[in-house]
Write an enzyme that holds these catalytic residues in place. Structure first.
Site, PDB file in Angstrom:
ATOM      1  N   TYR A  26       0.841  -1.197   0.000  1.00  0.00           N
ATOM      2  CA  TYR A  26       0.000   0.000   0.000  1.00  0.00           C
ATOM      3  C   TYR A  26       0.880   1.252   0.000  1.00  0.00           C
ATOM      4  O   TYR A  26       0.667   2.179  -0.792  1.00  0.00           O
ATOM      5  CB  TYR A  26      -0.935  -0.014   1.220  1.00  0.00           C
ATOM      6  CG  TYR A  26      -1.683   1.283   1.401  1.00  0.00           C
ATOM      7  CD1 TYR A  26      -2.719   1.635   0.545  1.00  0.00           C
ATOM      8  CD2 TYR A  26      -1.345   2.177   2.421  1.00  0.00           C
ATOM      9  CE1 TYR A  26      -3.394   2.839   0.699  1.00  0.00           C
ATOM     10  CE2 TYR A  26      -2.022   3.367   2.588  1.00  0.00           C
ATOM     11  CZ  TYR A  26      -3.041   3.688   1.723  1.00  0.00           C
ATOM     12  OH  TYR A  26      -3.707   4.883   1.863  1.00  0.00           O
ATOM     13  N   GLU A  48     -11.369   6.323   4.601  1.00  0.00           N
ATOM     14  CA  GLU A  48     -10.757   7.184   5.618  1.00  0.00           C
ATOM     15  C   GLU A  48     -11.736   7.418   6.769  1.00  0.00           C
ATOM     16  O   GLU A  48     -11.332   7.449   7.931  1.00  0.00           O
ATOM     17  CB  GLU A  48     -10.301   8.514   5.018  1.00  0.00           C
ATOM     18  CG  GLU A  48      -9.149   8.413   4.041  1.00  0.00           C
ATOM     19  CD  GLU A  48      -7.829   7.970   4.640  1.00  0.00           C
ATOM     20  OE1 GLU A  48      -7.677   7.987   5.887  1.00  0.00           O
ATOM     21  OE2 GLU A  48      -6.930   7.603   3.863  1.00  0.00           O
ATOM     22  N   TRP A  56      -5.269   1.723  10.251  1.00  0.00           N
ATOM     23  CA  TRP A  56      -5.460   1.647   8.803  1.00  0.00           C
ATOM     24  C   TRP A  56      -5.326   0.202   8.322  1.00  0.00           C
ATOM     25  O   TRP A  56      -5.963  -0.199   7.356  1.00  0.00           O
ATOM     26  CB  TRP A  56      -4.471   2.567   8.085  1.00  0.00           C
ATOM     27  CG  TRP A  56      -4.642   2.536   6.601  1.00  0.00           C
ATOM     28  CD1 TRP A  56      -3.755   2.059   5.682  1.00  0.00           C
ATOM     29  CD2 TRP A  56      -5.778   2.988   5.843  1.00  0.00           C
ATOM     30  NE1 TRP A  56      -4.275   2.189   4.410  1.00  0.00           N
ATOM     31  CE2 TRP A  56      -5.513   2.761   4.490  1.00  0.00           C
ATOM     32  CE3 TRP A  56      -6.996   3.558   6.199  1.00  0.00           C
ATOM     33  CZ2 TRP A  56      -6.416   3.068   3.474  1.00  0.00           C
ATOM     34  CZ3 TRP A  56      -7.896   3.870   5.191  1.00  0.00           C
ATOM     35  CH2 TRP A  56      -7.607   3.623   3.842  1.00  0.00           C
TER      36      TRP A  56
END
Length: 192
Positions: A26, A48, A56
């Protein structure tokens, strides 16, 4: 430095576990790269918002499930969701089951559908001028005047779960700012 010998930003795991590799990929291939387009940006706003208060990594692990559950983030489809879809999503163990965030996603789809301007243009209008890359994680802000202004405008337009910190994370993830550290191997993002 990771097992492949590359220097990365300090938040990237250095291990070769599946989670470490997922996070590293990522970082290397997506984070901080310029992202445009109505659907990709709506997806990123959604993810988000779901990440708020969580790691995350949790969202990365569940990203494909989010795409499936939210009809590949088709804005008109999500904007048409009602109580039955909220109930379906609340029962879906493949995503983060948070009613407020699910309802915010539906509200945000409706807000995007009602925009009088292009979502890309709206979001990127808050991108600050380029600046040198930070040398240390401690130099990376959590909130900026631009992210505060973005959050205020999005809220004015009916968006939810888009506070200044979430807006700044969105700016980082979509390349509006380049917060890769100065010694990170990832090339500087392409000019806007």
């Amino acid at each position: 430095m990771t097992s492949d010998g590359r220097v990365r930003c300090g938040w990237v795991p250095v291990d070769d576990t599946p989670d470490g590799i997922l996070y590293r990929d990522y970082h290397d291939q997506e984070w901080g790269q310029p992202l445009r387009g109505r659907t990709p940006l709506f997806e990123r706003i959604t993810l988000e918002a779901f990440q708020s208060g969580l790691s995350w990594l949790i969202i990365l692990r569940k990203r494909d499930n989010f795409r499936r559950a939210f009809d590949r983030f088709d804005i008109e489809t999500v904007a048409g969701y009602g109580d039955a879809e909220v109930d379906r999503l609340m029962a879906d163990a493949g995503i983060v089951r948070n009613r407020a965030k699910i309802e915010a996603t539906i509200a945000n789809a409706r807000a995007v559908a009602e925009l009088d301007t292009d979502l890309t243009e709206l979001l990127w209008s808050f991108a600050p001028p380029s600046r040198p890359r930070p040398r240390a994680l401690a130099e990376v802000p959590a909130v900026t005047p631009e992210s505060t202004a973005m959050a205020k405008e999005l809220k004015r337009r009916g968006f939810r779960f888009v506070g200044p910190t979430t807006a700044y994370a969105l700016m980082q993830a979509t390349g509006m700012v380049d917060d890769h550290l100065a010694d990170c191997w990832v090339s500087a993002v392409q000019p806007r």
